[in-house]
Design a protein around this motif. Structure first.
Motif, PDB file in Angstrom:
ATOM      1  N   GLY B  81      54.120  91.094 -19.692  1.00 37.37           N
ATOM      2  CA  GLY B  81      53.311  90.802 -17.976  1.00 37.37           C
ATOM      3  C   GLY B  81      52.279  90.302 -18.203  1.00 37.37           C
ATOM      4  N   GLU B  82      52.163  89.328 -18.847  1.00 36.32           N
ATOM      5  CA  GLU B  82      50.922  88.604 -19.465  1.00 36.32           C
ATOM      6  C   GLU B  82      51.141  88.250 -18.157  1.00 36.32           C
ATOM      7  OE1 GLU B  82      53.701  88.919 -22.033  1.00 36.32           O
ATOM      8  OE2 GLU B  82      53.016  89.276 -23.571  1.00 36.32           O
ATOM      9  N   HIS B  83      51.269  86.879 -17.704  1.00 33.67           N
ATOM     10  CA  HIS B  83      51.139  86.384 -17.000  1.00 33.67           C
ATOM     11  C   HIS B  83      52.788  86.531 -15.389  1.00 33.67           C
ATOM     12  CE1 HIS B  83      49.855  84.206 -19.848  1.00 33.67           C
ATOM     13  NE2 HIS B  83      50.582  83.963 -20.917  1.00 33.67           N
ATOM     14  N   MET B  84      51.507  87.193 -14.790  1.00 32.47           N
ATOM     15  CA  MET B  84      52.571  87.804 -13.733  1.00 32.47           C
ATOM     16  C   MET B  84      52.180  86.848 -12.713  1.00 32.47           C
ATOM     17  SD  MET B  84      54.065  90.670 -14.316  1.00 32.47           S
ATOM     18  CE  MET B  84      54.502  90.698 -12.623  1.00 32.47           C
ATOM     19  N   VAL B  85      53.442  86.715 -11.309  1.00 27.17           N
ATOM     20  CA  VAL B  85      53.495  86.416  -9.904  1.00 27.17           C
ATOM     21  C   VAL B  85      54.271  87.277  -9.339  1.00 27.17           C
ATOM     22  CG1 VAL B  85      54.630  84.389  -8.952  1.00 27.17           C
ATOM     23  CG2 VAL B  85      53.256  83.799 -11.007  1.00 27.17           C
ATOM     24  N   ALA B  86      53.711  87.576  -8.532  1.00 28.20           N
ATOM     25  CA  ALA B  86      53.712  88.504  -6.667  1.00 28.20           C
ATOM     26  C   ALA B  86      54.618  87.686  -5.877  1.00 28.20           C
ATOM     27  CB  ALA B  86      53.050  89.579  -6.361  1.00 28.20           C
ATOM     28  N   VAL B  87      55.353  88.137  -5.343  1.00 24.87           N
ATOM     29  CA  VAL B  87      56.067  87.152  -4.301  1.00 24.87           C
ATOM     30  C   VAL B  87      56.637  87.898  -2.775  1.00 24.87           C
ATOM     31  CG1 VAL B  87      56.778  85.119  -5.427  1.00 24.87           C
ATOM     32  CG2 VAL B  87      58.534  86.933  -5.049  1.00 24.87           C
ATOM     33  N   GLU B  88      56.658  88.341  -1.718  1.00 25.98           N
ATOM     34  CA  GLU B  88      55.932  88.871  -1.290  1.00 25.98           C
ATOM     35  C   GLU B  88      57.793  88.743   0.273  1.00 25.98           C
ATOM     36  OE1 GLU B  88      53.523  90.425   2.344  1.00 25.98           O
ATOM     37  OE2 GLU B  88      53.314  89.177   2.488  1.00 25.98           O
ATOM     38  N   ASN B  89      58.594  89.670   0.056  1.00 29.05           N
ATOM     39  CA  ASN B  89      59.478  89.376   0.865  1.00 29.05           C
ATOM     40  C   ASN B  89      59.370  89.559   3.138  1.00 29.05           C
ATOM     41  OD1 ASN B  89      61.587  89.336  -0.980  1.00 29.05           O
ATOM     42  ND2 ASN B  89      62.364  91.360  -0.536  1.00 29.05           N
ATOM     43  N   THR B  90      59.577  88.568   3.162  1.00 33.25           N
ATOM     44  CA  THR B  90      59.164  88.276   4.678  1.00 33.25           C
ATOM     45  C   THR B  90      61.059  88.678   5.356  1.00 33.25           C
ATOM     46  OG1 THR B  90      59.190  86.815   5.279  1.00 33.25           O
ATOM     47  CG2 THR B  90      57.417  87.040   4.222  1.00 33.25           C
ATOM     48  N   PRO B  91      60.768  89.131   6.693  1.00 31.29           N
ATOM     49  CA  PRO B  91      61.478  88.339   7.769  1.00 31.29           C
ATOM     50  C   PRO B  91      62.641  87.696   7.389  1.00 31.29           C
ATOM     51  CG  PRO B  91      60.155  89.362   9.281  1.00 31.29           C
ATOM     52  CD  PRO B  91      59.758  89.603   7.991  1.00 31.29           C
ATOM     53  N   ASP B  92      62.060  86.098   6.893  1.00 29.96           N
ATOM     54  CA  ASP B  92      62.135  84.924   7.111  1.00 29.96           C
ATOM     55  C   ASP B  92      62.812  84.408   5.417  1.00 29.96           C
ATOM     56  OD1 ASP B  92      61.785  84.154   9.649  1.00 29.96           O
ATOM     57  OD2 ASP B  92      59.326  83.959   9.413  1.00 29.96           O
ATOM     58  N   GLU B  93      62.265  85.369   4.578  1.00 29.08           N
ATOM     59  CA  GLU B  93      62.052  84.929   2.942  1.00 29.08           C
ATOM     60  C   GLU B  93      62.293  85.979   2.396  1.00 29.08           C
ATOM     61  OE1 GLU B  93      61.735  81.375   0.099  1.00 29.08           O
ATOM     62  OE2 GLU B  93      59.607  82.378   1.383  1.00 29.08           O
TER      63      GLU B  93
END
Lengths: 217, 198
Positions: B81-93
């Motif tokens: 987990g040295e290089h984390m990226v968070a991506v957020e769910n939405t109604p569109d994606e």
């Protein structure tokens, strides 16, 4: 390499079978293989890239019929033999024929700090990034005999850079003891139809993380 | 004998014994590694991150901008987990994470990956038929929701921030974290609504 581990887009493996959240192991030996693999890795004799390469080098018929931790076990046996730390005869006999050579050993008290520290793979880059977010790029068509992290399904396709991640150790070289040779890493987004043709879901995309030398122009 | 004809269980036991005899591994360290991932590091960590993002707009912004330090604010980080990226769910994606080449997975926030995540069935199919895989796992999304699959081909590790379920305005961070399932943070599930069985 075009090994059995490169699974994206293959068919015929059946449905995905879910599992409850707390279920991590299905036999005691799986726990031990996880721990032995991490502890042996902590000796520092090989990189994570080399360990991935030995696993992808397992003959396809064996890879595809082995459970996950059986693949790890086979990979660890192969690494230990390749680095001269354990012999095939010792593996066959199931016991050590003699003492080991001096090694950096992970002790119980070091486990928590070692896991918490991890191993950062980012590197300062002397050159500037060749691409920027929004650029259209094409992945190279290539079939290297050695390790690569460019999956077959994503080779020779056009996508869009969506993020510049920074300089990262290049697995294609690091896996083979050729040094880290860091390159800029990009997240590249492909429309599903670019990868899979007209039958693909038109609303889907697939992102990969791609090193600069994977990309054209 | 522990040659190629013997069971994987016997080979595993033999290899551990050889490594201990040779002084390459410390048996107590093996137990500590197993205890860490069976008891200390798992998806409840990630659930804390998501619940904080749902309740603290400043934290959400930091998480989506630069996830590694944001996750470290809650005390989580390290191996895989040295290089984390968070991506957020939405109604569109809707985001879904896979590692087609092996089993890359954000250990500090989700623990060890489940067997299906590492399986040939999941790795082969989620990139070419994400809606079919989601259906296998009981998730049906509106046809208008775009699906963004993330194939973890480098050392970047992805955490999905699922949508906050409706009817949760009165819940505090602890109660919200209870609704955040492991699968919702991989993108193969949704966060539970209050009262739904876990």
């Amino acid at each position: 390499m075009n090994g059995a581990a490169d699974l994206g887009g293959m068919m015929g493996f059946g449905p995905v079978v879910p599992e409850p959240e707390g279920e991590l192991f299905h036999a005691e030996w799986e726990r031990r293989v996880l721990a032995v693999t991490l502890a042996a890795g902590a000796m520092g004799r090989w990189t994570i890239d080399e360990s991935r390469h030995v696993r992808e080098s397992i003959p396809p018929a064996e890879y595809l019929t082995s459970s996950y931790y059986a693949i790890w076990l086979r990979g660890l046996e192969d690494l230990l033999v390749a680095h001269g730390l354990v012999s095939r005869d010792e593996l066959a006999a199931g016991r050590a024929a003699g003492p080991g050579e001096p090694a950096k050993v992970l002790h119980a008290g070091d486990v928590a700090p070692a896991l918490a520290a991890g191993t950062p793979y980012t590197r300062e880059m002397a050159t500037s990034a060749r691409f920027a977010a929004g650029d259209r790029v094409r992945t190279r068509t290539m079939h290297p005999r050695g390790h690569t992290r460019l999956p077959r399904y994503a080779r020779g396709h056009t996508g869009t850079v969506v993020a510049v991640r920074g300089g990262y150790v290049l697995p294609d070289r690091n896996a083979h003891g050729a040094g880290e040779q860091p390159e800029w890493l990009y997240t590249v987004r492909f429309d599903a139809r670019e990868l899979w043709g007209d039958d693909a879901d038109p609303t889907s995309t697939v992102d990969i993380d791609a090193w600069e030398s994977y990309l054209e122009p | 004998m522990a040659g190629s004809g013997t069971s994987v269980e016997a080979r595993a036991a033999a290899l551990e014994e050889i490594l201990v005899e040779k002084g390459y591994v410390d048996p107590a360290a093996l137990d500590a590694i197993i205890a860490t991932y069976e008891h200390d590091v798992g998806p409840r960590n990630g659930a804390r991150v998501v619940a904080r993002a749902w309740t603290d707009p400043g934290y959400r912004q930091r998480l989506l901008t630069d996830a590694t330090p944001a996750i470290a604010e809650l005390g989580f980080g390290g191996r895989q987990g040295e290089h984390m990226v968070a991506v957020e769910n939405t109604p569109d994606e809707h985001h879904v994470v896979v590692c087609t080449l092996c089993s890359c997975y954000p250990w500090p926030v989700l623990g060890l990956p489940p067997t299906w995540y590492k399986s040939a069935a999941y790795r082969s199919r989620v990139v070419i038929d994400p809606r079919g895989v989601l259906a296998d796992l009981g998730v049906t999304l509106p046809a208008s929701t775009r699906i963004a699959v993330h194939d973890s081909t480098a050392e970047v590790r992805y955490l999905v921030v699922p949508m906050r379920p409706p009817g949760t305005d009165d819940l505090d961070e602890d109660a919200l974290a209870e609704l955040v399932t492991r699968d919702s943070m991989i993108g193969t599930g949704l966060a539970r609504v209050p009262g739904e069985a876990s």
